[in-house]
Design a protein around this motif. Structure first.
Motif, mmCIF file in Angstrom:
data_model
loop_
_atom_site.group_PDB
_atom_site.id
_atom_site.type_symbol
_atom_site.label_atom_id
_atom_site.label_comp_id
_atom_site.label_asym_id
_atom_site.label_seq_id
_atom_site.Cartn_x
_atom_site.Cartn_y
_atom_site.Cartn_z
ATOM 1 N N GLY A 145 -57.516 14.455 -43.511
ATOM 2 C CA GLY A 145 -58.478 13.450 -43.089
ATOM 3 C C GLY A 145 -58.038 12.759 -41.811
ATOM 4 N N PRO A 146 -58.936 12.019 -41.150
ATOM 5 C CA PRO A 146 -58.613 11.419 -39.841
ATOM 6 C C PRO A 146 -57.460 10.421 -39.864
ATOM 7 N N LEU A 147 -57.413 9.560 -40.880
ATOM 8 C CA LEU A 147 -56.331 8.572 -40.930
ATOM 9 C C LEU A 147 -55.003 9.214 -41.328
ATOM 10 N N GLU A 148 -55.054 10.143 -42.275
ATOM 11 C CA GLU A 148 -53.819 10.821 -42.682
ATOM 12 C C GLU A 148 -53.267 11.652 -41.532
ATOM 13 N N LEU A 149 -54.136 12.319 -40.809
ATOM 14 C CA LEU A 149 -53.704 13.124 -39.670
ATOM 15 C C LEU A 149 -53.085 12.249 -38.594
ATOM 16 N N VAL B 259 -49.610 11.387 -39.704
ATOM 17 C CA VAL B 259 -48.674 12.511 -39.750
ATOM 18 C C VAL B 259 -48.246 12.950 -38.358
ATOM 19 N N CYS B 260 -49.209 13.126 -37.460
ATOM 20 C CA CYS B 260 -48.850 13.682 -36.138
ATOM 21 C C CYS B 260 -49.376 12.874 -34.963
ATOM 22 N N GLY B 261 -50.003 11.739 -35.211
ATOM 23 C CA GLY B 261 -50.448 10.875 -34.121
ATOM 24 C C GLY B 261 -51.728 11.303 -33.447
ATOM 25 N N LYS B 262 -52.429 12.307 -33.999
ATOM 26 C CA LYS B 262 -53.655 12.793 -33.370
ATOM 27 C C LYS B 262 -54.804 11.846 -33.688
ATOM 28 N N THR B 263 -55.424 11.310 -32.647
ATOM 29 C CA THR B 263 -56.451 10.293 -32.807
ATOM 30 C C THR B 263 -57.827 10.923 -32.978
ATOM 31 N N PRO B 264 -58.626 10.446 -33.923
ATOM 32 C CA PRO B 264 -59.995 10.962 -34.030
ATOM 33 C C PRO B 264 -60.828 10.531 -32.823
ATOM 34 N N VAL B 265 -61.821 11.340 -32.489
ATOM 35 C CA VAL B 265 -62.735 11.021 -31.395
ATOM 36 C C VAL B 265 -63.830 10.114 -31.934
#
Length: 441
Positions: free
Chosen positions: A309-313, A316-322
């Protein structure tokens, strides 16, 4: 007594301040830069802050309020140079202003919920004036290392003069700043990332990084390929389409796209509120359910979501949702084309991994930025040499008085949190050393 005057008073007994006689052998300190190459040495009794973006300004302002001496070093000739010179005109803050203010100064109440780039720059200028943060401009840090007692921060200033329409280089000066504490505030986005893609040098059209893009003027009717689907790539595509360009966007990896607002609230603010009562995984499921209802299945548009999911991701790796501000509607209407990863470039276009070939006039690389810390900081324990971030997630404090602000991948909210913790730590050490309040320069 002024702390800087006190430090300068000790210089008469410091061999570093004595220019060596002709023929004398050069000595080399820990940084590897010969002493004979140094034009000036400044002892800073407090902290040296590298970078005059929001991160450096926040730490400087808070240290100044606490009466701790500091110097802010900035390689460019202005504060917030990334925001001023490397962002597109239509940029607005992606999060509501209350999550983006620097301590302890809120945005003006007259500002909209999502301030524009120019409004944010005005805010930063006001912030610097209010707290008397006066960086030393055009001081590029070329090396910094701890010698067992102090941080040696070597800076270079290039001296130029106007000769006709050109700037002629007249020379350069090197100044070393020595301090007990070094605050790295150069941030996550110090240098543009330009990837090596097969055949890119064969392409005969225009190629630029998104940091060079300002607006869609002059692109009407042109075939423009935007490589990258983060917030910048999405917004550049939207701006191009609004200016009647024929925009295409490469979506190579999975990515979460969420509406900027849900249920009348900002998606970010709603997420923070839900996290008070529910786990990250539960909040992610709720966000994705609402996103599906509001914007539909993005996979049908060629934008596949990650398994996490967006918050878990993000954790975990700092990837921000658009956060979508209108690009998806343009994709659905056919005004923006979504393409898979590039196989290789050709003279007039590109071939994609699904076998398609397309011609383009312009390629814009919305491929992000990277930290430049490994290039100048001679330290291997706290910062990673691979990506220039603290090795520990959300790390803000290293050894020997080394600090990091703005590397938490949490945006301006993370900057405020880091700056507060760093200031509290330095103030405590400052008082233990017996210093009184002093005016910083």
């Amino acid at each position: 007594m002024d702390c800087f005057a006190e430090a300068e008073g000790k210089s008469a007994h410091d061999p570093l301040y004595q220019r060596r006689g002709r023929g004398a052998a050069a000595t080399t300190p820990a940084t590897g830069v010969p002493v004979d190459d140094v034009d000036r040495v400044v002892d800073v009794p407090g902290a040296v802050i590298v970078g005059a973006g929001p991160s450096g300004l926040a730490v400087g302002a808070m240290l100044g309020q606490a009466g701790v001496a500091y110097v802010v070093l900035e390689r460019c000739g202005c504060i917030a140079s990334l925001w001023r010179h490397r962002t597109y005109d239509r940029l607005c803050l992606h999060l509501p202003k209350r999550f983006c203010e620097l301590p302890p100064m809120p945005f003006p109440t007259s500002y909209p919920e999502y301030p524009t780039r120019d409004q944010f720059l005005d805010y930063l200028e006001s912030y610097a004036r209010r707290f008397a943060v006066e960086p030393v401009f055009r001081r590029a840090v070329i090396s910094a290392e701890f010698d067992g007692k102090s941080w040696w921060v070597y800076t270079k200033e290039v001296i130029t003069a106007a000769v006709g329409s050109e700037q002629a280089v007249l020379g350069s000066t090197m100044t070393v700043y020595r301090s007990k504490w070094l605050v790295v505030a150069t941030g996550e986005n110090a240098e543009p990332v330009v990837p090596e893609i097969e055949g890119i040098r064969r392409f005969k059209g225009q190629i630029m990084h998104s940091s060079e893009y300002r607006n869609g003027d002059g692109y009407a009717g042109k075939r423009v390929l935007v490589v990258g689907c983060g917030n910048s790539g999405m917004e550049v595509c939207l701006d191009l389409s609004n200016h009647n360009a024929r925009a295409s966007m490469v979506v190579r990896d999975t990515v979460h796209v969420l509406p900027r607002e849900m249920l009348g609230r900002s998606t970010f603010g709603l997420s923070m509120w839900l996290l008070r009562w529910f786990s990250v995984q539960t909040v992610d499921r709720l966000l994705l359910l609402m996103a599906r209802l509001l914007i539909g299945d993005t996979a049908r548009l060629g934008i596949v979501r990650p398994s996490l999911g967006p918050l878990e991701l993000k954790g975990v790796c700092g990837k921000t949702p658009v956060l979508d501000v209108g690009t998806l509607a343009k994709i659905k209407s056919g005004n923006i084309q979504v393409l898979p990863a590039i196989q290789c470039f050709r003279e007039h276009g590109a071939e994609f991994v699904d076998g398609r070939t397309e011609d383009f006039d312009v390629v814009i690389l919305a491929t992000g930025y990277r930290s430049n810390v490994p290039y100048w900081l001679k330290e291997k324990d706290f910062f990673s040499e691979k990506d220039g971030f603290p090795k520990k997630s959300n790390g803000w404090k290293g050894q020997n008085g080394l600090y990091a602000v703005g590397f938490s991948r949490r945006g301006l909210l993370g900057v405020s949190m880091d700056a507060t913790k760093i200031t509290e730590d330095i103030v405590q050490r400052w008082r233990v050393m017996g210093y009184e309040r002093c005016e910083s320069k």
